[in-house]
Design a protein around this motif. Structure first.
Motif, mmCIF file in Angstrom:
data_model
loop_
_atom_site.group_PDB
_atom_site.id
_atom_site.type_symbol
_atom_site.label_atom_id
_atom_site.label_comp_id
_atom_site.label_asym_id
_atom_site.label_seq_id
_atom_site.Cartn_x
_atom_site.Cartn_y
_atom_site.Cartn_z
ATOM 1 N N THR A 151 -33.129 0.715 4.292
ATOM 2 C CA THR A 151 -32.061 -0.137 4.833
ATOM 3 C C THR A 151 -30.897 -0.221 3.841
ATOM 4 O O THR A 151 -31.091 -0.531 2.664
ATOM 5 N N LYS A 152 -29.699 0.079 4.339
ATOM 6 C CA LYS A 152 -28.506 -0.009 3.473
ATOM 7 C C LYS A 152 -28.087 -1.476 3.349
ATOM 8 O O LYS A 152 -28.144 -2.212 4.323
ATOM 9 N N VAL A 153 -27.636 -1.847 2.156
ATOM 10 C CA VAL A 153 -27.269 -3.254 1.935
ATOM 11 C C VAL A 153 -25.749 -3.422 1.879
ATOM 12 O O VAL A 153 -25.069 -2.756 1.086
ATOM 13 N N PHE A 154 -25.252 -4.300 2.736
ATOM 14 C CA PHE A 154 -23.839 -4.723 2.692
ATOM 15 C C PHE A 154 -23.835 -6.223 2.438
ATOM 16 O O PHE A 154 -24.808 -6.912 2.749
ATOM 17 N N GLY A 155 -22.754 -6.725 1.860
ATOM 18 C CA GLY A 155 -22.738 -8.163 1.613
ATOM 19 C C GLY A 155 -21.334 -8.691 1.484
ATOM 20 O O GLY A 155 -20.382 -7.936 1.257
ATOM 21 N N LEU A 156 -21.239 -10.006 1.635
ATOM 22 C CA LEU A 156 -19.955 -10.672 1.426
ATOM 23 C C LEU A 156 -19.917 -11.242 0.021
ATOM 24 O O LEU A 156 -20.732 -12.091 -0.345
ATOM 25 N N ILE A 157 -18.959 -10.731 -0.774
ATOM 26 C CA ILE A 157 -18.728 -11.248 -2.132
ATOM 27 C C ILE A 157 -17.735 -12.398 -2.005
ATOM 28 O O ILE A 157 -16.586 -12.178 -1.603
ATOM 29 N N SER A 158 -18.158 -13.599 -2.341
ATOM 30 C CA SER A 158 -17.259 -14.733 -2.176
ATOM 31 C C SER A 158 -17.793 -15.926 -2.960
ATOM 32 O O SER A 158 -18.918 -15.901 -3.443
ATOM 33 N N LYS A 159 -16.978 -16.962 -3.064
ATOM 34 C CA LYS A 159 -17.406 -18.195 -3.725
ATOM 35 C C LYS A 159 -16.510 -19.335 -3.257
ATOM 36 O O LYS A 159 -15.356 -19.355 -3.638
ATOM 37 N N PRO A 160 -16.952 -20.195 -2.373
ATOM 38 C CA PRO A 160 -18.298 -20.282 -1.818
ATOM 39 C C PRO A 160 -18.541 -19.200 -0.772
ATOM 40 O O PRO A 160 -17.602 -18.485 -0.382
ATOM 41 N N VAL A 161 -19.770 -19.129 -0.286
ATOM 42 C CA VAL A 161 -20.092 -18.050 0.643
ATOM 43 C C VAL A 161 -20.879 -18.561 1.850
ATOM 44 O O VAL A 161 -20.905 -17.911 2.894
ATOM 45 N N GLY A 162 -21.453 -19.756 1.691
ATOM 46 C CA GLY A 162 -22.366 -20.263 2.730
ATOM 47 C C GLY A 162 -21.707 -20.519 4.074
ATOM 48 O O GLY A 162 -22.375 -20.556 5.102
ATOM 49 N N HIS A 163 -20.369 -20.692 4.091
ATOM 50 C CA HIS A 163 -19.681 -21.008 5.345
ATOM 51 C C HIS A 163 -19.530 -19.774 6.231
ATOM 52 O O HIS A 163 -19.228 -19.880 7.405
ATOM 53 N N SER A 164 -19.692 -18.602 5.666
ATOM 54 C CA SER A 164 -19.326 -17.380 6.397
ATOM 55 C C SER A 164 -20.232 -17.119 7.586
ATOM 56 O O SER A 164 -21.441 -17.295 7.527
ATOM 57 N N LYS A 165 -19.594 -16.675 8.663
ATOM 58 C CA LYS A 165 -20.363 -16.301 9.857
ATOM 59 C C LYS A 165 -20.625 -14.799 9.863
ATOM 60 O O LYS A 165 -21.130 -14.253 10.838
ATOM 61 N N GLY A 166 -20.224 -14.126 8.775
ATOM 62 C CA GLY A 166 -20.396 -12.670 8.705
ATOM 63 C C GLY A 166 -21.821 -12.205 9.011
ATOM 64 O O GLY A 166 -22.020 -11.294 9.822
#
Ligand SMILES: O=C1C[C@@](O)(C(=O)O)C[C@@H](O)[C@@H]1O
Length: 537
Positions: free
Chosen positions: A254-269
């Protein structure tokens, strides 16, 4: 890395921790956990009030609808690792106040009565193992656990700790850390990939979330998920593990993608990208990555062994991340901000893109066109041409909006708390910068466009707007790049003042469509993604 390690488990189990105070509630919770997708439950005996060891264990273990892991934590337990006190994290913290002998007796009783797994802390395990092994006619597996609550040990020290846990003869090892930086999670991935014994290893907290979600990729034995209405801070929910991340589908490829952010918990990504990967049959996972320091992050996770395939980049890193890309697409370069990075498969280089610009500008244009606000003779002219475009915020999202508006022929006026930053961007788009102090007295031209690219309005600042309320009546359209909540206070006030409003949700959807094309090289299923957005927001 997933491919080089000794992968012990084919399927990672999903475990729901239960901390009810009565046996009846435990029974009810066990059935609920099963319906919500748990493979097993961890029962915390120390939370049960008036606990009657033999009687209560018999009730629980006779009627259990799922395999059971028994834990009985002492309220005062600490362990020693290289002279450092190892305290339990809060949700793992013990409640038992009685004597040690009774506690251990109870764990033995659980074993005898057929508990599937029993947890012993490392501190007591070494003395008990002989006895447990001699007494192994029950089918219970012994988990030896250790919690490192201070500074995360270096890789060699963690390896040594795991080896000492392994040498107790444990069937399964459990190691919990409290990472203060996402880069420390790489040590967990190493352990998971290389451990010779089934291993449960993760970090609690927002920075540790990826250790739990990605645990199936690296061969972890189980991952914890909290039940609906019973959420445990720092743990993913069963619902997210099963529905958004579908951990059962994650494997070493499985390829890993992610959202780099701070904060990050709000994201609906994650709620949008993960189902879409499955829809286009692309074996990938998208996770929130709480990043404190870009340099540290890229120095650790650029290594091909982790097989990270790409990132979304969110607040506040869209500009700073440019220098960590090996190449930047000309459009992103002109904007000076990157919100999408992919690892080019031919040479492993990080390539930066910007999907925010077209996402935000087309969302605004389409709303204007929809309301009959065209400009010029032909439908090719942007309805933004010639309009005054007032922008609050000259960060990464603001740059995309300013450069986009300029490309459509708008005249850009920029406010930012950092006047120098506003001036630099204004210069790049031949616009005008205004000191932030003026924003509340600023009266736009009739029919102007207002775009908010500050985080004002986003949780926890949901009550704030970036301009004076009385000026909203002068705007033809108001756009907010904040998308949680869907209708910010700015949008509500603007609507009440008669303006056309465009929610950041529309930009979020469109930038994600652009990202999905780049991530997968496949055409994004736009209608499918729009339906998810409608259902989830
Ligand atoms: O601005 C956003 C939103 C985002 O940060 C998120 O919250 O998921 C993801 C980014 O790619 C995008 O540019």
């Amino acid at each position: 890395m997933g491919s080089v390690g000794t992968v012990i488990c084919k399927t990672t189990l999903v475990c729901a921790p239960l901390m009810a105070e009565t046996v009846e509630q435990i029974m009810t919770d066990m059935y609920k956990a099963k319906v919500q997708g748990a493979d097993l439950v961890e029962i915390r005996l120390d939370y049960i009030k008036n606990f009657q060891p033999r009687q209560d264990l018999e009730t629980i273990l006779k009627k259990k609808p799922l395999p059971v892991l028994i834990v009985y934590r002492d309220a005062h337990i600490t362990a020693e690792w290289r002279g450092q006190a190892l305290l339990l994290p809060k949700w793992e913290g013990g409640q038992y106040e009685g004597d040690e002998h009774t506690r251990l007796e109870t764990l033995h009783t659980a074993k005898e009565l057929g508990a599937d797994y029993i947890d012993f802390e490392l501190k007591v395990a070494s003395n008990l193992m002989e006895e447990l092994k001699m007494n192994c006619h029950s089918g219970s597996k012994v988990i030896v656990s250790c919690y490192v609550n201070g500074v995360t040990p270096l890789e060699e020290d963690l390896n040594r700790l795991v080896m000492s846990m392994q040498s107790t003869g444990a069937d399964i090892i459990k190691l919990v850390i409290n990472a203060t930086n996402i880069t420390e999670i790489s040590r967990i991935f190493h352990l998971l990939s290389h451990c010779q014994v089934p291993l449960i290893a993760y970090s609690i907290g927002e920075r540790g979330l990826i250790s739990q979600i990605l645990c199936p990729k690296f061969g972890g034995f189980l991952v914890y998920g909290s039940m609906e209405g019973n959420s445990v801070p720092g743990l993913p929910t069963l619902e997210n593990l099963r529905q958004a991340y579908k951990v059962e589908d994650i494997d070493e490829d499985t390829k890993v993608f992610g959202l780099i952010s701070k904060p990050v918990g709000h994201s609906k990504g994650p709620l949008l990208h993960n189902p879409t990967f499955r829809r286009v049959k692309y074996n990938a996972i998208y996770v929130p990555m709480f990043v404190d320091d870009l340099k540290d992050f890229f120095s650790v996770y650029s290594s091909p062994e982790f097989e990270f395939a790409g990132f979304s980049v969110g607040f506040p890193y869209k500009e700073a991340v440019v220098e960590f890309c090996d190449e930047v697409h000309p459009l992103a370069k002109a904007i000076g901000a990157v919100n999408t990075i992919i690892r080019r498969s031919s040479d492993g280089k990080w390539v930066g893109y910007n999907t925010d610009r077209e996402a935000s500008i087309t969302a605004i244009e389409d709303a204007l066109k929809h309301r009959g606000c065209t400009n010029g003779e032909t439908s090719f002219d942007s309805p933004l041409a010639g309009k005054q475009f007032v922008l609050a915020g000259a960060g990464g999202a603001g740059r995309a909006l300013a450069v986009g508006a300029k490309s459509r022929g708008a005249r850009v006026v920029i406010f930012d708390i950092d006047f120098e930053r506003a001036k630099t961007l204004a210069h790049e788009v031949s616009g005008e910068a205004r000191p932030f102090e003026e924003v509340f007295n600023f009266h736009p031209e009739k029919g102007a466009i207002l775009a908010n690219a500050t985080p004002l309005g986003m949780h926890p600042n949901t009550d704030r707007i970036p301009v004076a309320e009385v000026t909203l009546q002068d705007y033809r359209l108001v756009f907010d790049s904040v998308y949680t909540p869907r209708k910010t206070r700015l949008l509500k006030d603007a609507e009440a003042a008669g303006a056309i409003i465009v929610s950041g949700v529309e930009m979020f959807l469109r930038q994600a469509i652009g990202q999905l094309n780049l991530f997968t090289g496949k055409e994004a299923p736009e209608e499918f993604m729009r339906d998810i957005i409608l259902a989830k927001f």
